[in-house]
Design an enzyme around this catalytic site. Structure first.
Site, PDB file in Angstrom:
ATOM      1  N   CYS A 173      59.635  35.175 -98.713  1.00 18.78           N
ATOM      2  CA  CYS A 173      58.897  34.232 -98.066  1.00 18.78           C
ATOM      3  C   CYS A 173      59.678  33.817 -96.760  1.00 18.78           C
ATOM      4  O   CYS A 173      60.617  33.250 -96.797  1.00 18.78           O
ATOM      5  CB  CYS A 173      58.850  33.059 -98.670  1.00 18.78           C
ATOM      6  SG  CYS A 173      57.846  31.736 -98.064  1.00 18.78           S
ATOM      7  N   CYS A 200      60.647  30.110 -96.336  1.00 18.84           N
ATOM      8  CA  CYS A 200      61.769  29.809 -97.140  1.00 18.84           C
ATOM      9  C   CYS A 200      63.031  30.297 -96.413  1.00 18.84           C
ATOM     10  O   CYS A 200      63.982  29.455 -96.167  1.00 18.84           O
ATOM     11  CB  CYS A 200      61.595  30.351 -98.629  1.00 18.84           C
ATOM     12  SG  CYS A 200      60.430  29.461 -99.495  1.00 18.84           S
ATOM     13  N   HIS A 259      59.203  25.611-102.048  1.00 16.64           N
ATOM     14  CA  HIS A 259      58.296  26.629-101.647  1.00 16.64           C
ATOM     15  C   HIS A 259      57.028  26.146-102.329  1.00 16.64           C
ATOM     16  O   HIS A 259      56.792  26.204-103.717  1.00 16.64           O
ATOM     17  CB  HIS A 259      58.548  27.883-102.162  1.00 16.64           C
ATOM     18  CG  HIS A 259      57.469  29.014-102.219  1.00 16.64           C
ATOM     19  ND1 HIS A 259      57.418  29.766-100.966  1.00 16.64           N
ATOM     20  CD2 HIS A 259      56.342  29.279-102.984  1.00 16.64           C
ATOM     21  CE1 HIS A 259      56.051  30.449-100.995  1.00 16.64           C
ATOM     22  NE2 HIS A 259      55.678  30.468-102.224  1.00 16.64           N
ATOM     23  N   ASN A 319      45.762  25.248 -93.083  1.00 20.55           N
ATOM     24  CA  ASN A 319      45.023  26.277 -93.281  1.00 20.55           C
ATOM     25  C   ASN A 319      45.228  26.581 -94.979  1.00 20.55           C
ATOM     26  O   ASN A 319      46.333  26.819 -95.208  1.00 20.55           O
ATOM     27  CB  ASN A 319      45.137  27.355 -92.427  1.00 20.55           C
ATOM     28  CG  ASN A 319      44.760  27.357 -91.106  1.00 20.55           C
ATOM     29  OD1 ASN A 319      44.008  26.530 -90.768  1.00 20.55           O
ATOM     30  ND2 ASN A 319      45.622  28.054 -90.088  1.00 20.55           N
ATOM     31  N   GLY A 325      41.718  30.796 -93.320  1.00 20.66           N
ATOM     32  CA  GLY A 325      42.573  31.459 -92.427  1.00 20.66           C
ATOM     33  C   GLY A 325      44.064  31.296 -92.636  1.00 20.66           C
ATOM     34  O   GLY A 325      44.848  31.464 -91.426  1.00 20.66           O
ATOM     35  N   HIS A 351      53.045  29.725 -97.563  1.00 21.28           N
ATOM     36  CA  HIS A 351      54.205  28.653 -97.805  1.00 21.28           C
ATOM     37  C   HIS A 351      53.504  27.615 -97.066  1.00 21.28           C
ATOM     38  O   HIS A 351      53.244  27.632 -95.809  1.00 21.28           O
ATOM     39  CB  HIS A 351      55.592  29.252 -97.293  1.00 21.28           C
ATOM     40  CG  HIS A 351      56.744  28.162 -97.542  1.00 21.28           C
ATOM     41  ND1 HIS A 351      57.902  28.354 -98.043  1.00 21.28           N
ATOM     42  CD2 HIS A 351      56.695  26.400 -97.126  1.00 21.28           C
ATOM     43  CE1 HIS A 351      58.634  27.132 -97.916  1.00 21.28           C
ATOM     44  NE2 HIS A 351      58.061  26.203 -97.572  1.00 21.28           N
ATOM     45  N   HIS A 403      52.341  24.675 -94.950  1.00 21.55           N
ATOM     46  CA  HIS A 403      52.851  24.269 -93.483  1.00 21.55           C
ATOM     47  C   HIS A 403      51.684  23.360 -92.698  1.00 21.55           C
ATOM     48  O   HIS A 403      50.436  23.452 -93.030  1.00 21.55           O
ATOM     49  CB  HIS A 403      53.115  25.284 -92.729  1.00 21.55           C
ATOM     50  CG  HIS A 403      52.310  26.271 -92.516  1.00 21.55           C
ATOM     51  ND1 HIS A 403      52.168  27.274 -93.618  1.00 21.55           N
ATOM     52  CD2 HIS A 403      51.338  26.864 -91.591  1.00 21.55           C
ATOM     53  CE1 HIS A 403      51.216  28.186 -93.084  1.00 21.55           C
ATOM     54  NE2 HIS A 403      50.566  27.728 -91.949  1.00 21.55           N
ATOM     55  N   HIS A 416      50.227  22.488 -89.159  1.00 24.54           N
ATOM     56  CA  HIS A 416      50.111  22.739 -87.794  1.00 24.54           C
ATOM     57  C   HIS A 416      49.850  21.445 -86.910  1.00 24.54           C
ATOM     58  O   HIS A 416      49.083  20.650 -87.294  1.00 24.54           O
ATOM     59  CB  HIS A 416      48.812  23.538 -87.238  1.00 24.54           C
ATOM     60  CG  HIS A 416      48.787  25.035 -87.852  1.00 24.54           C
ATOM     61  ND1 HIS A 416      49.275  26.149 -87.337  1.00 24.54           N
ATOM     62  CD2 HIS A 416      48.625  25.693 -89.301  1.00 24.54           C
ATOM     63  CE1 HIS A 416      49.364  27.197 -88.075  1.00 24.54           C
ATOM     64  NE2 HIS A 416      48.729  26.925 -89.144  1.00 24.54           N
TER      65      HIS A 416
HETATM   66  P1  5GP Z   1      48.577  30.063 -91.026  1.00 22.39           P
HETATM   67  O1  5GP Z   1      47.658  30.850 -90.545  1.00 22.39           O
HETATM   68  O2  5GP Z   1      48.996  30.577 -92.401  1.00 22.39           O
HETATM   69  O3  5GP Z   1      48.058  28.593 -91.339  1.00 22.39           O
HETATM   70  O4  5GP Z   1      49.708  30.053 -90.187  1.00 22.39           O
HETATM   71  C1  5GP Z   1      50.876  30.799 -89.891  1.00 22.39           C
HETATM   72  C2  5GP Z   1      51.553  30.469 -88.732  1.00 22.39           C
HETATM   73  O5  5GP Z   1      52.755  30.679 -88.681  1.00 22.39           O
HETATM   74  C3  5GP Z   1      50.701  31.247 -87.561  1.00 22.39           C
HETATM   75  O6  5GP Z   1      50.250  30.264 -86.554  1.00 22.39           O
HETATM   76  C4  5GP Z   1      52.111  31.970 -86.981  1.00 22.39           C
HETATM   77  O7  5GP Z   1      51.800  32.163 -85.505  1.00 22.39           O
HETATM   78  C5  5GP Z   1      53.122  31.396 -87.456  1.00 22.39           C
HETATM   79  N1  5GP Z   1      54.437  32.459 -87.962  1.00 22.39           N
HETATM   80  C6  5GP Z   1      54.233  33.329 -88.564  1.00 22.39           C
HETATM   81  N2  5GP Z   1      55.559  33.947 -88.758  1.00 22.39           N
HETATM   82  C7  5GP Z   1      56.340  33.248 -87.964  1.00 22.39           C
HETATM   83  C8  5GP Z   1      57.807  33.230 -87.846  1.00 22.39           C
HETATM   84  O8  5GP Z   1      58.495  34.128 -88.179  1.00 22.39           O
HETATM   85  N3  5GP Z   1      58.193  32.206 -86.918  1.00 22.39           N
HETATM   86  C9  5GP Z   1      57.472  31.101 -86.481  1.00 22.39           C
HETATM   87  N4  5GP Z   1      58.098  30.254 -85.495  1.00 22.39           N
HETATM   88  N5  5GP Z   1      55.839  31.094 -86.718  1.00 22.39           N
HETATM   89  C10 5GP Z   1      55.422  32.089 -87.451  1.00 22.39           C
HETATM   90 ZN    ZN Z   2      58.416  29.953 -99.092  1.00 25.44          ZN
END
Ligand code: 5GP
Ligand code: ZN
Length: 123
Positions: A4, A7, A46, A96, A102, A107, A109, A111
């Site tokens: 992950c 993680c 996680h 999301n 989307g 994991h 998070h 935004h």
């Molecule tokens: P999700 O679409 O899952 O809500 O958002 C995942 C976000 O994580 C995306 O905006 C993507 O650009 C960001 N992201 C994915 N991998 C990494 C990474 O390795 N480092 C960072 N800083 N952001 C990441």
């Molecule tokens: Zn995780």
């Protein structure tokens, strides 16, 4: 959780520059920003999605939500009330969840996106 990415970032196994960190969560810049300010608030525990959260996660979710305006302020996209009921500045907060939501990284998070309304014209 093996494999992950968040993680690994939270554990310091992948170098990152946190904009915030405490015992429960870390925040860092999104690698592919959708706005002039785009940070992710990530719990160290996680949890795959918001839909996996239970009442046991109430305090953690509250901390994540309360961190968002503090970070926005710190990063220059805070909301300023001006007494008119509208104010200026501000930011978007977004979880999301699942493929139709989307979600790409499974994991949890949050935004936090700010700047001069970069999502104008988007949904
Ligand atoms: P999700 O679409 O899952 O809500 O958002 C995942 C976000 O994580 C995306 O905006 C993507 O650009 C960001 N992201 C994915 N991998 C990494 C990474 O390795 N480092 C960072 N800083 N952001 C990441
Ligand atoms: Zn995780």
């Amino acid at each position: 959780m093996d494999n992950c990415i968040f993680c690994k970032i939270a554990a310091g196994q992948i170098p990152t520059t946190p904009v915030y960190e405490d015992d429960d969560m870390i925040a860092f810049n999104d690698i592919n920003p959708a706005a002039p300010v785009h940070v992710l608030i990530v719990p160290k525990q996680h949890i795959p999605t918001l839909a996996d959260c239970t009442p046991n996660h109430t305090a953690l979710l509250g901390k994540m939500m309360l961190l968002a305006p503090r970070l926005a302020e710190q990063l220059g996209c805070g909301y300023q009330a001006d007494g008119t009921g509208r104010g200026s500045g501000g930011f978007k907060t977004q979880f999301n969840t699942g493929p139709d939501g989307g979600q790409e990284v499974y994991h949890l998070h949050l935004h936090v996106m700010g700047g001069p309304r970069p999502w104008r014209g988007q949904r």
